[in-house]
Design a protein around this motif. Structure first.
Motif, PDB file in Angstrom:
ATOM      1  N   ARG A 114      17.584   4.308 -11.155  1.00  0.00           N
ATOM      2  CA  ARG A 114      16.368   4.469 -10.345  1.00  0.00           C
ATOM      3  C   ARG A 114      16.379   3.478  -9.182  1.00  0.00           C
ATOM      4  NH1 ARG A 114      11.015   2.832  -9.576  1.00  0.00           N
ATOM      5  NH2 ARG A 114       9.467   4.514  -9.588  1.00  0.00           N
ATOM      6  N   SER A 143      14.182   2.123  -5.893  1.00  0.00           N
ATOM      7  CA  SER A 143      12.872   2.108  -5.243  1.00  0.00           C
ATOM      8  C   SER A 143      13.040   2.320  -3.738  1.00  0.00           C
ATOM      9  CB  SER A 143      12.166   0.778  -5.498  1.00  0.00           C
ATOM     10  OG  SER A 143      10.967   0.715  -4.755  1.00  0.00           O
ATOM     11  N   THR A 144      12.319   3.274  -3.185  1.00  0.00           N
ATOM     12  CA  THR A 144      12.364   3.565  -1.742  1.00  0.00           C
ATOM     13  C   THR A 144      11.030   3.272  -1.067  1.00  0.00           C
ATOM     14  OG1 THR A 144      11.758   5.882  -2.135  1.00  0.00           O
ATOM     15  CG2 THR A 144      14.110   5.357  -2.074  1.00  0.00           C
ATOM     16  N   ALA A 145      10.147   2.573  -1.760  1.00  0.00           N
ATOM     17  CA  ALA A 145       8.806   2.351  -1.223  1.00  0.00           C
ATOM     18  C   ALA A 145       8.829   1.606   0.103  1.00  0.00           C
ATOM     19  CB  ALA A 145       7.964   1.579  -2.242  1.00  0.00           C
ATOM     20  N   GLU A 191       8.469   7.185  -3.200  1.00  0.00           N
ATOM     21  CA  GLU A 191       8.473   5.879  -3.856  1.00  0.00           C
ATOM     22  C   GLU A 191       9.810   5.519  -4.497  1.00  0.00           C
ATOM     23  OE1 GLU A 191       5.896   3.778  -3.636  1.00  0.00           O
ATOM     24  OE2 GLU A 191       4.984   5.296  -2.342  1.00  0.00           O
ATOM     25  N   PHE A 192      10.608   6.538  -4.903  1.00  0.00           N
ATOM     26  CA  PHE A 192      11.860   6.240  -5.607  1.00  0.00           C
ATOM     27  C   PHE A 192      12.809   7.431  -5.496  1.00  0.00           C
ATOM     28  CE2 PHE A 192       9.209   8.455  -8.626  1.00  0.00           C
ATOM     29  CZ  PHE A 192      10.092   9.302  -9.280  1.00  0.00           C
TER      30      PHE A 192
END
Length: 667
Positions: free
Chosen positions: A637, A639-641, A599-600
């Motif tokens: 941070r 986000s890689t979602a 997700e991150f």
């Protein structure tokens, strides 16, 4: 300036687009036409009049899925243009009885002008069950573009022209778009006249002499005034195989072009490259070679020069004969047949003596027809045609993206023939992905040591995607099927040197090969001599797999998985950037975690560090972009979602230094 003219007439519409600045006329004939249940779909389009000439005419045909979903089966699709012949035909519209005794009838007739059809192109739909069911990487948004060179048919494309897409499928369906791209200029040879040698269509083939006599008999052809040469365009495809010979679909037969009984040319009616189809995998027997067609590809139109057969303005006893065979049709079965199109193009002399034309850029390219070997690095490939009257023995070609290179080609290229030219392209920076929308250009500088006779057809450009970037120690993993003797793999570097290879594989086993690589571009190929990949439903060879994995992590992570049902071979290019040592990471003090990420990703800078900080991310496709992050002090941070799975490079810059971390995103 681009002008669009939209006219609506009863029963049809046409769209005529004129692009004056780019000297190109674009004409749209069909837009998202649904193809269903053995039907012909007609429409009429408006073209410019005969006052304009075109150096090249491309017919663009796009096949896709309708809202109802694609069909599972491979069906023939014919693209035709119609020409009025000036002859009249009539049909009975109504009969009234005026008297019974004696019988006296009053008949009302419908009279119309006879239309003659010319086939401009043919293609075979793929086995599209995967598209219909949304599996194997496909969904209902799938589409594929086909390009046909119809320059010699420009004489038909004037004023108002009626077209037909005939779908020979016994189910629904597919969707179709049809457009014409007409590039203004001087054609290689002015076309004097076009005529059908034989009536186009599909004809049953049982007994050779009967087939030839009924459908392809000898004819005397009187060439029109102004003709300096004639060419036969012949497009055959074989269908059906319910007999001991597997003919006509699965048997390789020649055809012969003859005049007065003398063979002018011969050609096998066979495609031996179905297993390298750019549309793969498919749901059926897509990789079986066939009689001039493969599921999902266009059929080949062969060209034969008849100029030497013209005697006193006549081509006597012109004839096309298929290599004969006879068979008995099993009871209750449909005979095999050949779908044929035979068109004679009569043309004037060549417009230029020495003229080479750029036809296509194969590598690098984003066109789906070339997807099997793109994205690529290390080699550029182009297609060149001799469009002049003199043979070409040498070419000077300028090519590149930012830094242009020059290549000297030598050989023999006869008039109207084509050649594929491979050129070394070692400037890795041009393929690195640091440009958002890279464009490759190739230009013919000279032919036969002198300036080319016609400069307008010397340049082509192509968009392309950079090769994937790997920044992790990696290994190849192959699980073989029961026929490992069919497989052989190689890894080549930028200069085509073999870095690794193996042809001694063991049956039904998983094998890994760790690779120690220097930074650079590499080309991996897995060959299958049986033409059926590592897995295919219609054989008994078992199931295998192919992947790249990390080799320096406790649990290997997939870098790239390949489809097992790949046919003849898999080609994959990638750029290796080397690994980042743990010492470098410790010195920088920067941490990236978790890894793998879902997700991150957190980027944690050393506390109290005052230098200016910057973060850029390189995607698995090689595209570099500034990161959008949520900063909280020294912790950023990301986000890689919504990021696709794969290997990402995090490039952190601070105090004039740069550190690269690799992060795997795996949902």
């Amino acid at each position: 300036m681009k002008k669009n003219l939209l006219l609506t007439l009863p029963f049809f519409f046409f769209l005529f687009s004129l692009q004056a600045q780019s000297d190109t006329v674009n004409v749209e004939v069909f837009d998202n036409q649904t193809l269903s249940w053995y039907e012909g779909y007609r429409n009429t389009a408006l073209f410019p009049d005969e006052s304009q000439s075109y150096r090249r005419v491309n017919m663009h045909f796009t096949l896709g899925c309708p809202d109802s979903g694609c069909s599972d089966w491979d069906y023939t699709v014919l693209i035709k243009a119609f020409r009025l012949t000036g002859e009249l035909d009539s049909t009975i519209a109504q009969i009234d009885t005026l008297s019974v005794d004696p019988l006296e009838l009053d008949t009302l007739w419908n009279v119309s002008e006879v239309k003659e059809s010319f086939e401009l192109g043919r293609m075979i739909t793929p086995y599209a069950g995967y598209m219909a069911r949304g599996s194997n990487g496909y969904d209902n948004s799938w589409e594929h573009r086909y390009v046909y060179d119809v320059t010699d048919y420009a004489l038909l494309l004037q004023d108002s022209v009626e077209f037909e897409i005939f779908y020979q499928g016994w189910s629904s369906g597919f969707s179709a778009d049809l457009q014409f791209e007409m590039i203004e200029g001087t054609p290689p040879r002015e076309v004097v006249a076009i005529e059908n040698l034989y009536r186009p269509g599909g004809y049953n083939y049982i007994e050779a002499d009967t087939f030839e006599a009924r459908h392809m008999p000898p004819k005397d052809i009187t060439v029109p005034n102004g003709t300096e040469g004639s060419v036969l365009h012949f497009l055959p495809t074989g269908h059906g195989f319910i007999n001991a010979l597997n003919c006509a679909e699965f048997c390789n037969r020649f055809y012969f072009v003859r005049s007065m009984g003398i063979t002018i040319d011969e050609q096998p009616m066979w495609r031996n490259d179905c297993g390298y189809n750019p549309i793969f995998p498919q749901g059926g027997t897509w990789l079986y070679n066939r009689a001039n067609w493969c599921p999902g590809s266009e059929a080949i139109r062969y060209e034969h020069d008849l100029s030497d057969a013209i005697i006193n303005g006549v081509i006597q006893d012109l004839n096309v004969d298929i290599e004969p065979y006879d068979y008995t049709v099993p009871s209750g079965e449909v005979p095999a047949n050949y779908n044929i199109s035979a068109v004679l193009i009569h043309h004037a002399g060549y417009a230029h003596d020495v003229d080479a034309a750029m036809v296509d850029i194969l590598q690098p390219s984003t066109h789906e027809a070339h997807s099997r070997f793109n994205p690529a690095c290390g080699t550029a490939r182009i297609e060149v045609q001799n469009t002049g009257g003199t043979a070409i023995t040498s070419l000077e070609i300028r090519y590149g993206v930012d830094e242009m290179s020059t290549f000297e080609w030598s050989g023999f290229l006869a008039p109207m023939k084509r050649v594929t030219i491979e050129m070394p392209y070692t400037e890795a920076v041009s393929w690195s992905g640091e440009r958002a929308e890279p464009v490759f250009e190739a230009e013919i500088i000279s032919a036969n040591g002198e300036a080319d006779g016609y400069a307008d057809n010397n340049i082509l450009t192509s968009t392309f995607e950079p090769v994937p970037v790997v920044d992790q120690e990696m290994q190849l993993e192959i699980r073989t099927n029961l026929r490992p003797q069919e497989n052989y793999w190689t890894l080549l570097d930028l200069d085509q040197n073999v870095i690794y290879e193996d042809d001694d594989l063991r049956a039904n086993q998983s094998q890994t090969w760790p690779w120690e690589l220097e930074s650079g571009c590499y080309h991996f190929t897995l060959y299958d001599s049986g033409g059926d990949g590592l897995s295919f439903f219609a054989n008994n060879a078992g199931t295998g797999s192919l992947s790249f994995r990390t080799s320096n992590t406790p649990v290997p992570i997939f870098i790239k998985r390949f489809p097992s049902d790949f046919g003849t071979q898999i080609d994959y290019y990638f750029r290796y950037e080397g690994t980042v040592s743990s010492e470098t990471e410790q010195v920088s003090g920067i941490q990236t975690y978790p890894n793998p990420a879902t997700e991150f990703v957190m980027v944690e800078w050393p506390k109290g560090q005052q230098e200016e900080r910057a973060l850029r991310v390189v995607t698995p496709a090689g595209l570099e972009q500034a990161a959008v992050e949520n900063r909280v002090g020294d912790r950023w941070r990301l986000s890689t979602a919504d990021w696709p799975n794969g290997m990402y490079l995090f490039r952190m810059t601070f105090g004039g230094s740069q550190v690269t971390h690799k992060v795997v995103v795996q949902h």
